[in-house]
Motif scaffolding. Structure first.
Motif, PDB file in Angstrom:
ATOM      1  N   PHE A  64       0.839  -1.197   0.000  1.00  0.00           N
ATOM      2  CA  PHE A  64       0.000   0.000   0.000  1.00  0.00           C
ATOM      3  C   PHE A  64       0.873   1.246   0.000  1.00  0.00           C
ATOM      4  CE2 PHE A  64      -2.715   3.317   1.918  1.00  0.00           C
ATOM      5  CZ  PHE A  64      -3.791   3.256   1.036  1.00  0.00           C
ATOM      6  N   ALA A  65       2.051   1.136   0.605  1.00  0.00           N
ATOM      7  CA  ALA A  65       2.984   2.263   0.592  1.00  0.00           C
ATOM      8  C   ALA A  65       3.294   2.674  -0.844  1.00  0.00           C
ATOM      9  CB  ALA A  65       4.269   1.896   1.329  1.00  0.00           C
ATOM     10  N   SER A  66       3.644   1.704  -1.679  1.00  0.00           N
ATOM     11  CA  SER A  66       3.944   2.039  -3.074  1.00  0.00           C
ATOM     12  C   SER A  66       2.678   2.423  -3.823  1.00  0.00           C
ATOM     13  CB  SER A  66       4.657   0.871  -3.776  1.00  0.00           C
ATOM     14  OG  SER A  66       3.899  -0.312  -3.706  1.00  0.00           O
ATOM     15  N   GLY A  67       1.540   1.836  -3.445  1.00  0.00           N
ATOM     16  CA  GLY A  67       0.282   2.189  -4.098  1.00  0.00           C
ATOM     17  C   GLY A  67      -0.137   3.619  -3.809  1.00  0.00           C
ATOM     18  N   ILE A  68      -0.090   4.026  -2.534  1.00  0.00           N
ATOM     19  CA  ILE A  68      -0.493   5.392  -2.187  1.00  0.00           C
ATOM     20  C   ILE A  68       0.560   6.389  -2.664  1.00  0.00           C
ATOM     21  CG2 ILE A  68       0.533   5.483   0.138  1.00  0.00           C
ATOM     22  CD1 ILE A  68      -2.987   6.753  -0.798  1.00  0.00           C
ATOM     23  N   ALA A  69       1.828   5.944  -2.739  1.00  0.00           N
ATOM     24  CA  ALA A  69       2.870   6.805  -3.302  1.00  0.00           C
ATOM     25  C   ALA A  69       2.602   7.063  -4.783  1.00  0.00           C
ATOM     26  CB  ALA A  69       4.243   6.158  -3.117  1.00  0.00           C
ATOM     27  N   PHE A  70       2.209   6.023  -5.510  1.00  0.00           N
ATOM     28  CA  PHE A  70       1.866   6.178  -6.925  1.00  0.00           C
ATOM     29  C   PHE A  70       0.684   7.130  -7.085  1.00  0.00           C
ATOM     30  CE2 PHE A  70      -0.452   4.949 -10.762  1.00  0.00           C
ATOM     31  CZ  PHE A  70       0.562   4.936 -11.722  1.00  0.00           C
TER      32      PHE A  70
ATOM     33  N   PRO B  72      10.600  -5.812   2.511  1.00  0.00           N
ATOM     34  CA  PRO B  72      11.499  -6.086   1.389  1.00  0.00           C
ATOM     35  C   PRO B  72      12.054  -4.801   0.777  1.00  0.00           C
ATOM     36  CG  PRO B  72       9.557  -7.478   1.261  1.00  0.00           C
ATOM     37  CD  PRO B  72       9.308  -6.509   2.377  1.00  0.00           C
ATOM     38  N   ARG B  73      13.291  -4.865   0.398  1.00  0.00           N
ATOM     39  CA  ARG B  73      13.959  -3.692  -0.169  1.00  0.00           C
ATOM     40  C   ARG B  73      13.200  -3.137  -1.372  1.00  0.00           C
ATOM     41  NH1 ARG B  73      17.915  -6.068  -1.830  1.00  0.00           N
ATOM     42  NH2 ARG B  73      17.665  -5.895  -4.073  1.00  0.00           N
ATOM     43  N   ILE B  74      12.652  -4.027  -2.197  1.00  0.00           N
ATOM     44  CA  ILE B  74      11.950  -3.577  -3.396  1.00  0.00           C
ATOM     45  C   ILE B  74      10.735  -2.726  -3.053  1.00  0.00           C
ATOM     46  CG2 ILE B  74      10.516  -5.668  -3.555  1.00  0.00           C
ATOM     47  CD1 ILE B  74      10.746  -5.399  -6.622  1.00  0.00           C
ATOM     48  N   LYS B  75      10.122  -2.984  -1.895  1.00  0.00           N
ATOM     49  CA  LYS B  75       8.953  -2.192  -1.496  1.00  0.00           C
ATOM     50  C   LYS B  75       9.374  -0.788  -1.075  1.00  0.00           C
ATOM     51  CE  LYS B  75       6.110  -6.214  -0.488  1.00  0.00           C
ATOM     52  NZ  LYS B  75       5.206  -6.935   0.435  1.00  0.00           N
ATOM     53  N   PHE B  76      10.525  -0.667  -0.405  1.00  0.00           N
ATOM     54  CA  PHE B  76      11.065   0.656  -0.102  1.00  0.00           C
ATOM     55  C   PHE B  76      11.409   1.391  -1.405  1.00  0.00           C
ATOM     56  CE2 PHE B  76      12.201  -1.270   4.083  1.00  0.00           C
ATOM     57  CZ  PHE B  76      11.638  -0.302   4.912  1.00  0.00           C
ATOM     58  N   GLU B  77      12.058   0.684  -2.326  1.00  0.00           N
ATOM     59  CA  GLU B  77      12.516   1.324  -3.557  1.00  0.00           C
ATOM     60  C   GLU B  77      11.346   1.802  -4.408  1.00  0.00           C
ATOM     61  OE1 GLU B  77      14.947  -1.692  -5.303  1.00  0.00           O
ATOM     62  OE2 GLU B  77      16.693  -1.263  -4.019  1.00  0.00           O
ATOM     63  N   ARG B  78      10.331   0.969  -4.556  1.00  0.00           N
ATOM     64  CA  ARG B  78       9.165   1.372  -5.345  1.00  0.00           C
ATOM     65  C   ARG B  78       8.479   2.580  -4.712  1.00  0.00           C
ATOM     66  NH1 ARG B  78       7.505  -1.908  -9.542  1.00  0.00           N
ATOM     67  NH2 ARG B  78       7.992  -4.137  -9.400  1.00  0.00           N
ATOM     68  N   THR B  79       8.314   2.532  -3.398  1.00  0.00           N
ATOM     69  CA  THR B  79       7.622   3.616  -2.696  1.00  0.00           C
ATOM     70  C   THR B  79       8.359   4.934  -2.883  1.00  0.00           C
ATOM     71  OG1 THR B  79       6.740   2.061  -1.062  1.00  0.00           O
ATOM     72  CG2 THR B  79       6.811   4.386  -0.437  1.00  0.00           C
ATOM     73  N   ARG B  80       9.659   4.913  -2.686  1.00  0.00           N
ATOM     74  CA  ARG B  80      10.447   6.140  -2.832  1.00  0.00           C
ATOM     75  C   ARG B  80      10.524   6.598  -4.293  1.00  0.00           C
ATOM     76  NH1 ARG B  80      14.244   3.632   1.561  1.00  0.00           N
ATOM     77  NH2 ARG B  80      13.688   4.872   3.398  1.00  0.00           N
ATOM     78  N   SER B  81      10.477   5.653  -5.225  1.00  0.00           N
ATOM     79  CA  SER B  81      10.576   6.023  -6.640  1.00  0.00           C
ATOM     80  C   SER B  81       9.390   6.871  -7.092  1.00  0.00           C
ATOM     81  CB  SER B  81      10.664   4.759  -7.519  1.00  0.00           C
ATOM     82  OG  SER B  81       9.403   4.125  -7.640  1.00  0.00           O
ATOM     83  N   PHE B  82       8.263   6.766  -6.384  1.00  0.00           N
ATOM     84  CA  PHE B  82       7.084   7.569  -6.713  1.00  0.00           C
ATOM     85  C   PHE B  82       7.030   8.861  -5.897  1.00  0.00           C
ATOM     86  CE2 PHE B  82       5.266   3.146  -7.537  1.00  0.00           C
ATOM     87  CZ  PHE B  82       5.527   3.199  -8.897  1.00  0.00           C
ATOM     88  N   GLY B  83       8.075   9.126  -5.108  1.00  0.00           N
ATOM     89  CA  GLY B  83       8.197  10.407  -4.432  1.00  0.00           C
ATOM     90  C   GLY B  83       7.735  10.451  -2.989  1.00  0.00           C
ATOM     91  N   ALA B  84       7.362   9.322  -2.405  1.00  0.00           N
ATOM     92  CA  ALA B  84       6.896   9.332  -1.020  1.00  0.00           C
ATOM     93  C   ALA B  84       8.054   9.360  -0.032  1.00  0.00           C
ATOM     94  CB  ALA B  84       6.021   8.112  -0.742  1.00  0.00           C
ATOM     95  N   GLU B  85       7.803   9.883   1.163  1.00  0.00           N
ATOM     96  CA  GLU B  85       8.745   9.830   2.272  1.00  0.00           C
ATOM     97  C   GLU B  85       8.432   8.585   3.098  1.00  0.00           C
ATOM     98  OE1 GLU B  85       8.583  13.569   4.465  1.00  0.00           O
ATOM     99  OE2 GLU B  85       7.781  14.505   2.642  1.00  0.00           O
ATOM    100  N   VAL B  86       9.462   7.931   3.608  1.00  0.00           N
ATOM    101  CA  VAL B  86       9.271   6.691   4.362  1.00  0.00           C
ATOM    102  C   VAL B  86       9.839   6.835   5.768  1.00  0.00           C
ATOM    103  CG1 VAL B  86       9.803   4.227   4.488  1.00  0.00           C
ATOM    104  CG2 VAL B  86       9.388   5.298   2.252  1.00  0.00           C
TER     105      VAL B  86
END
Length: 335
Positions: free
Chosen positions: A87-93, A111-125
Motif C-alpha cells: 500500500f505504501a507504493s500504491g499510495i505513493a503512486f 522487502p527492499r523492493i517495497k522501499f525502492e518502489r515507494t520512494r521512486s514515486f516520491g513518497a517519504e518513508v
C-alpha cells in the motif's frame, strides 16, 4: 450500521477513476494448473496477475480511488499511511499522479523492493520495529503523530469504502472477460489480510457470478479471518506470523467485515512451506516471480483442500510480485 458499506455501484464508479491511470491487469490462462488439477477440457484456470501493475501489486487500485475521492479533504495537506509495503507504493503512486505529498510508515524489515518502489514515486518513508509492534503500538503511534504534527490526512490501507471499491475494479475486469467469452466461475481464490482486496473482489464476483464459491486464503500463522468466520465476529490476533509479509494485519477492517461475512463462506489456512512450494511452482510453470502473499492462493488451490466439482472456471488472484531476489531464491530453493 453508522458507516458506509461499499457496493457494486461504488466499484463501477471507481473504475472510471482507475482507467485514467492504469490499464487492466492481465488474466492469464494456466494450462499447467488445468493439467495439475486434472480438470475436464471444458473448464479453465485463470491467474489474475496484479503484480503487473506499476506498483507491483493490487494496492494502487484502492489507493487511486481513495485519493481521487479525498482531494477536497486533503487540500494542501500531506497524506499519511502505514503499510507493510505494497500500500505504501500504491499510495505513493497515487500521490504522484495527483501531486500530493505522501508520508508512509513501514516495517524496518520490509522487502527492499517495497522501499525502492515507494520512494521512486516520491513518497517519504519512516520505519518501525514490527517485531515489537504488538506490544508498543509503534506503527499506529507514528502514523498518528505524522497526522497531528504535519496536519496530514490519514489513508487506511484496507479499512475504507473507497479503498475497497477501487480494489474491486480488477474483479470487474475478470467478470467482463469471462462473460464476453460465455464462461462462468465456479471457484474464486483470493488472499485475505485486512480484507480490502477480498471485500472489493467479492462484491464484483458475487454480482457477476452469484453462484461462484468465493474462497479466502490466509497464512496458517495469521488466520484471523478464518477464526472470525467461525466465531461470527471479528477476531484480533496478538502477533500474526508468516513469510507472507503482506498478510499480517491483526484483524479485518470494520468496513470489510460485513462484506466478507456475507459473501465469503470459508477461508483456508496455508502453511508457509506450501506457499514456498507454490512460489517455486509458479516460477517454473509460468515464469512468475511472486511474493509469498501473491503465491499463497495458488498454494491453496494446489493443496487439494477444496472440492473443485462444478461447471465453471477457477480464478486465482495473484496479488503481488514485490519480493527481493535473495529472499525469493532462499524460499524457492529445493530442500
Amino acid at each position: 450500521m453508522s458507516f458506509k458499506i461499499a457496493t457494486i455501484a461504488d466499484v463501477h464508479a471507481a473504475e472510471q477513476v482507475i482507467r485514467q491511470h492504469v490499464s487492466p491487469a492481465p488474466l492469464i490462462r494456466s494450462y499447467a494448473l488445468e493439467r495439475e488439477l486434472k480438470l475436464p477440457a471444458s473448464r479453465r484456470v485463470w491467474l489474475k496477475d496484479y503484480g503487473w501493475t506499476p506498483a507491483g501489486s493490487f494496492k494502487l487500485l484502492g489507493a487511486l480511488n481513495w485519493m481521487a475521492n479525498s482531494l477536497e479533504r486533503i487540500g494542501d495537506s500531506p497524506v499519511a499511511a502505514h503499510s507493510s509495503g505494497n500500500f505504501a507504493s500504491g499510495i505513493a503512486f497515487a500521490g504522484m499522479r495527483y501531486q500530493k505529498r505522501v508520508i508512509v510508515v513501514m516495517p524496518e524489515t520490509a522487502p527492499r523492493i517495497k522501499f525502492e518502489r515507494t520512494r521512486s514515486f516520491g513518497a517519504e518513508v519512516r520505519t518501525y520495529d514490527i517485531a515489537r509492534d504488538h506490544q508498543t503500538g509503534e506503527r499506529d503511534r507514528i502514523t498518528r503523530e505524522i497526522a497531528e504534527q504535519e496536519q496530514a490526512i490519514q489513508a487506511s490501507p484496507y479499512d475504507d469504502p473507497f479503498v475497497i471499491a477501487g480494489n474491486g475494479v480488477g474483479a470487474l475486469e475478470v467478470v467482463r472477460d469471462l462473460q464476453r467469452d460465455g464462461r462462468g466461475i465456479s471457484h474464486f481464490f483470493c488472499a485475505v489480510s485486512g480484507g480490502g482486496l477480498m471485500a472489493g473482489q467479492a462484491i464484483a464476483i458475487a454480482d457477476g457470478f452469484p453462484q461462484a464459491n468465493i474462497i479466502g486464503v490466509e497464512p496458517a500463522g495469521a488466520d484471523d479471518f478464518r477464526q472470525s468466520l467461525a466465531a461470527g465476529s471479528r477476531v484480533r490476533l496478538e502477533r500474526p506470523s508468516s513469510i507472507c509479509d503482506g498478510l499480517l494485519s491483526y484483524d479485518v477492517g470494520e468496513h470489510n467485515w460485513p462484506i466478507l461475512q456475507k459473501l465469503v463462506k470459508q477461508s483456508l489456512a496455508i502453511p508457509d512451506a506450501a506457499t514456498q512450494q507454490a512460489m517455486r511452482w509458479l516460477y517454473e510453470q509460468h515464469g512468475l516471480r511472486t511474493e509469498p502473499s501473491g503465491a499463497i492462493t495458488a498454494a491453496a488451490l494446489l493443496s487439494g483442500q477444496i472440492d473443485l466439482s462444478g461447471d465453471g472456471d477457477v480464478v486465482v488472484v495473484v496479488s503481488g510480485r514485490n519480493v527481493d531476489e535473495t529472499a525469493f531464491r532462499n524460499w524457492t530453493r529445493e530442500s
